[in-house]
Enzyme design. Structure first.
Site, PDB file in Angstrom:
ATOM      1  CD  GLU A   1      -2.517   1.440   2.662  1.00 11.91           C
ATOM      2  OE1 GLU A   1      -3.526   2.237   2.509  1.00 11.91           O
ATOM      3  OE2 GLU A   1      -2.225   1.082   3.561  1.00 11.91           O
TER       4      GLU A   1
ATOM      5  CD  GLU B   1      -7.212   2.516   6.228  1.00 15.53           C
ATOM      6  OE1 GLU B   1      -6.752   1.258   6.498  1.00 15.53           O
ATOM      7  OE2 GLU B   1      -6.549   3.368   5.807  1.00 15.53           O
TER       8      GLU B   1
END
EC number: 5.3.1.22
Length: 277
Positions: A150, A249
């Site tokens: 990520e 998120e």
């Protein structure tokens, strides 16, 4: 075109509730069928797995341990001199993933050492990262698990994070060349660092194993004021054939359940997807 599948990131959602088990129950009660958690390691894996089952949830993503948070560590994958600690953390993450039935682990790259010049250490850190990723790919393959990379933005969130653009992450994946390593696309970070989300989604979708969503710049709900047009982006992901999860998120601007009106509206329009990993 199948509707998108959403997972509740209980490290971010339901902050009004203490502890992961309570947050998992709240996520299940809110209609989620999946959840993700950054670091589950304060809980016993069997207890956490039981809490998820009782909430009607499957866990779809965890992170490798961050390292020594008191010393400012945020992952160890690319940090020189911390290879042994990364591998120990990976083994721990695999144990949790197996106990939780969780198929994906975010392999955190970590930060440029304090005081170091990013350009000066980039080559060394990439060499360490490639070595650790090749090792991780082999370990994960033995358990049929997927590792994710990520990029995290260095403009707002973490100025020292090593992996910060989709292009850098994709290039590293190409060098490693292992099919069980994929990209984790957090739309919040990608917008801040590179923009061009339509082009980047289309270009990198074959490499993407997980998506996360939050509004820019305040990291609120997808329907909160900000730069991103989430109805368009969700439709684009559908049109391009994305079949993974979209992790919620974000930082709730108020009560988490009340702030899920955007998701209920999506489900009303598109229906809920069939169960699957």
């Amino acid at each position: 075109m199948a509707p998108l599948r959403f997972s509740a990131n209980v490290s971010w959602l339901f902050p009004e509730l203490p502890g992961l088990p309570a947050r998992l129950r709240a996520a299940g009660s809110s209609g989620f069928e999946a959840a993700e958690v950054a670091w589950p390691y304060a809980e016993q894996p069997e207890a956490l797995a039981r809490a998820a089952r009782e909430a009607g949830l499957r866990l779809v993503l965890i992170n490798t341990p961050p390292g020594d948070r008191e010393k400012g560590e945020m992952g160890l994958g690319a940090v020189p001199g911390r290879q042994a600690a990364f591998r120990e953390g990976l083994e721990r993450a695999v144990l949790y993933a197996k106990a939780l039935g969780c198929p994906r682990i975010h392999l955190m790259a970590g930060r440029v050492p304090q005081g170091a010049d990013r350009a000066a250490v980039r080559s060394e850190m990439e060499t360490v990262f490639l070595e650790n990723l090749r090792h991780a790919a082999g370990v994960l393959a033995q358990e049929s698990l997927v590792g994710l990379l990520e990029p995290i933005n260095t403009r707002i969130t973490d100025p020292r994070y090593f992996l910060d653009t989709p292009q850098q992450a994709a290039a590293i994946l190409q060098k490693v060349g292992r099919p069980n390593l994929q990209l984790q696309m957090d739309l919040f970070h990608w917008q801040i660092m590179d923009g061009n989300l339509t082009g980047n989604i289309r270009e990198f979708l074959p490499l993407i194993g997980h998506v996360q969503a939050a509004q820019v710049p305040d990291r609120g709900e997808p329907d909160s004021p900000g730069e991103l047009n989430f109805p368009y982006l969700f439709q684009l992901l559908e049109d391009e054939g994305y079949r993974g999860f979209v992790g919620c998120e974000y930082r709730p601007q108020g009560d988490t359940a009340e702030g899920l009106s955007w998701l209920r509206s999506y489900w009303d329009r598109r229906g809920r997807p069939q169960a699957g990993r």
